[in-house]
Design a protein around this motif. Sequence first.
Motif, PDB file in Angstrom:
ATOM      1  N   MET A 115       0.795  -1.069  -0.001  1.00  0.00           N
ATOM      2  CA  MET A 115       0.021   0.018  -0.095  1.00  0.00           C
ATOM      3  C   MET A 115       0.840   1.295  -0.112  1.00  0.00           C
ATOM      4  N   LYS A 116       1.952   1.338   0.727  1.00  0.00           N
ATOM      5  CA  LYS A 116       2.838   2.555   1.004  1.00  0.00           C
ATOM      6  C   LYS A 116       3.459   2.636  -0.608  1.00  0.00           C
ATOM      7  N   GLN A 117       3.774   1.589  -1.213  1.00  0.00           N
ATOM      8  CA  GLN A 117       4.316   1.731  -2.739  1.00  0.00           C
ATOM      9  C   GLN A 117       3.494   2.331  -3.651  1.00  0.00           C
ATOM     10  N   ASN A 118       2.192   2.060  -3.427  1.00  0.00           N
ATOM     11  CA  ASN A 118       1.096   2.394  -4.210  1.00  0.00           C
ATOM     12  C   ASN A 118       0.920   3.842  -3.923  1.00  0.00           C
ATOM     13  N   TYR A 119       0.828   4.600  -2.713  1.00  0.00           N
ATOM     14  CA  TYR A 119       0.817   5.856  -2.536  1.00  0.00           C
ATOM     15  C   TYR A 119       2.003   6.555  -2.879  1.00  0.00           C
ATOM     16  N   LEU A 120       3.410   5.853  -2.893  1.00  0.00           N
ATOM     17  CA  LEU A 120       4.455   6.751  -3.447  1.00  0.00           C
ATOM     18  C   LEU A 120       4.241   6.918  -4.932  1.00  0.00           C
ATOM     19  N   SER A 121       3.733   5.819  -5.688  1.00  0.00           N
ATOM     20  CA  SER A 121       3.619   5.744  -7.000  1.00  0.00           C
ATOM     21  C   SER A 121       2.530   7.026  -7.481  1.00  0.00           C
ATOM     22  N   ASP A 122       1.494   6.863  -6.811  1.00  0.00           N
ATOM     23  CA  ASP A 122       0.463   7.889  -7.101  1.00  0.00           C
ATOM     24  C   ASP A 122       0.875   9.338  -6.616  1.00  0.00           C
ATOM     25  N   TYR A 123       1.911   9.612  -5.770  1.00  0.00           N
ATOM     26  CA  TYR A 123       2.358  10.749  -5.363  1.00  0.00           C
ATOM     27  C   TYR A 123       3.318  11.093  -6.281  1.00  0.00           C
ATOM     28  N   ILE A 124       4.165  10.307  -6.973  1.00  0.00           N
ATOM     29  CA  ILE A 124       5.133  10.483  -8.199  1.00  0.00           C
ATOM     30  C   ILE A 124       4.327  10.934  -9.410  1.00  0.00           C
ATOM     31  N   SER A 178      11.486   2.443   3.698  1.00  0.00           N
ATOM     32  CA  SER A 178      12.285   1.266   4.324  1.00  0.00           C
ATOM     33  C   SER A 178      12.494   1.504   5.668  1.00  0.00           C
ATOM     34  N   PHE A 179      12.529   2.755   6.148  1.00  0.00           N
ATOM     35  CA  PHE A 179      12.577   2.868   7.680  1.00  0.00           C
ATOM     36  C   PHE A 179      11.216   2.258   8.126  1.00  0.00           C
ATOM     37  N   LEU A 180       9.942   2.805   7.694  1.00  0.00           N
ATOM     38  CA  LEU A 180       8.810   2.394   8.295  1.00  0.00           C
ATOM     39  C   LEU A 180       8.682   0.611   8.151  1.00  0.00           C
ATOM     40  N   GLU A 181       9.039   0.039   7.172  1.00  0.00           N
ATOM     41  CA  GLU A 181       8.794  -1.483   7.023  1.00  0.00           C
ATOM     42  C   GLU A 181       9.934  -2.145   8.102  1.00  0.00           C
ATOM     43  N   GLU A 182      11.051  -1.244   8.259  1.00  0.00           N
ATOM     44  CA  GLU A 182      12.247  -2.016   9.116  1.00  0.00           C
ATOM     45  C   GLU A 182      11.659  -1.974  10.650  1.00  0.00           C
ATOM     46  N   PHE A 239       3.918   7.227  12.201  1.00  0.00           N
ATOM     47  CA  PHE A 239       4.751   7.989  11.923  1.00  0.00           C
ATOM     48  C   PHE A 239       4.864   9.200  12.703  1.00  0.00           C
ATOM     49  N   ASN A 240       5.023   9.373  14.089  1.00  0.00           N
ATOM     50  CA  ASN A 240       4.662  10.398  15.075  1.00  0.00           C
ATOM     51  C   ASN A 240       6.144  11.166  15.270  1.00  0.00           C
ATOM     52  N   GLU A 241       5.831  12.058  16.232  1.00  0.00           N
ATOM     53  CA  GLU A 241       7.001  12.956  16.631  1.00  0.00           C
ATOM     54  C   GLU A 241       8.286  12.137  17.227  1.00  0.00           C
ATOM     55  N   ILE A 242       8.095  11.175  17.741  1.00  0.00           N
ATOM     56  CA  ILE A 242       9.242  10.157  18.253  1.00  0.00           C
ATOM     57  C   ILE A 242       9.803   9.567  16.900  1.00  0.00           C
ATOM     58  N   GLU A 243       8.874   8.904  16.232  1.00  0.00           N
ATOM     59  CA  GLU A 243       9.366   8.298  15.026  1.00  0.00           C
ATOM     60  C   GLU A 243      10.212   9.169  13.902  1.00  0.00           C
ATOM     61  N   VAL A 244       9.863  10.491  14.195  1.00  0.00           N
ATOM     62  CA  VAL A 244      10.423  11.614  13.421  1.00  0.00           C
ATOM     63  C   VAL A 244      11.978  11.431  13.811  1.00  0.00           C
ATOM     64  N   SER A 245      12.197  11.573  15.201  1.00  0.00           N
ATOM     65  CA  SER A 245      13.636  11.443  15.462  1.00  0.00           C
ATOM     66  C   SER A 245      14.125  10.206  15.383  1.00  0.00           C
ATOM     67  N   ASN A 246      13.480   9.136  15.354  1.00  0.00           N
ATOM     68  CA  ASN A 246      14.240   7.805  15.142  1.00  0.00           C
ATOM     69  C   ASN A 246      14.446   7.761  13.644  1.00  0.00           C
ATOM     70  N   PHE A 247      13.585   8.306  12.736  1.00  0.00           N
ATOM     71  CA  PHE A 247      14.130   8.347  11.260  1.00  0.00           C
ATOM     72  C   PHE A 247      15.358   9.304  11.060  1.00  0.00           C
ATOM     73  N   ILE A 248      15.210  10.201  11.842  1.00  0.00           N
ATOM     74  CA  ILE A 248      16.497  11.154  11.811  1.00  0.00           C
ATOM     75  C   ILE A 248      17.924  10.289  12.028  1.00  0.00           C
ATOM     76  N   GLY A 249      17.750   9.808  13.207  1.00  0.00           N
ATOM     77  CA  GLY A 249      18.717   8.665  13.489  1.00  0.00           C
ATOM     78  C   GLY A 249      19.118   7.538  12.705  1.00  0.00           C
ATOM     79  N   TYR A 250      18.243   6.900  11.929  1.00  0.00           N
ATOM     80  CA  TYR A 250      18.353   6.167  10.769  1.00  0.00           C
ATOM     81  C   TYR A 250      19.106   6.515   9.717  1.00  0.00           C
ATOM     82  N   LEU A 251      18.484   7.931   9.270  1.00  0.00           N
ATOM     83  CA  LEU A 251      19.311   8.485   8.148  1.00  0.00           C
ATOM     84  C   LEU A 251      20.898   8.876   8.660  1.00  0.00           C
TER      85      LEU A 251
END
Length: 168
Positions: free
Chosen positions: A1-10, A35-39, A47-59
Amino acid sequence: MKQNYLSDYIDELRAKDKSENTIDAYRRDLIHHISFLEEEKLSLEDFNEIEVSNFIGYLLDLNMSRATIARHLVSVRNFYKYLRKKNKIREAPILYFELPEIKRNLPEPLSVEEVEEILAAPDISTLKGKRDKAILEVLYATGIKASELIELRYRDLDMVRGNLSVKG
């Protein structure tokens, strides 16, 4: 589903006539996000405020610079704006997350002599030299990016008005 949304957005970005470089950057950034969400086994709505911080750490773990991380966050924020607009998600806390400010060092300007040396470098006795001289003159006179220059077509030039239409 995430990939479909991405494709639609592109597809929506293409419909808005965004440049291919911009679309490719968004795609790469959002693939990292998905990829982050799936991992982390998270849905888009998780994807809330805490996960934004985790995503930054991931990057950061991927050795990305602060500027690249900021660009990722902007890409993700715009993606979530799209998802909210299309009623694909209810909540998007990243829309309220304050993005880190990135200080950019301005390049040192060239001296008049350096500019003249660069503009005089092409051998204008050859076709390639004339082309290179024209390229340098356009870059210098307009300040457009090299990626914008290579996308220019003859139809973008209005010789009567002396205008050049640039997309980017």
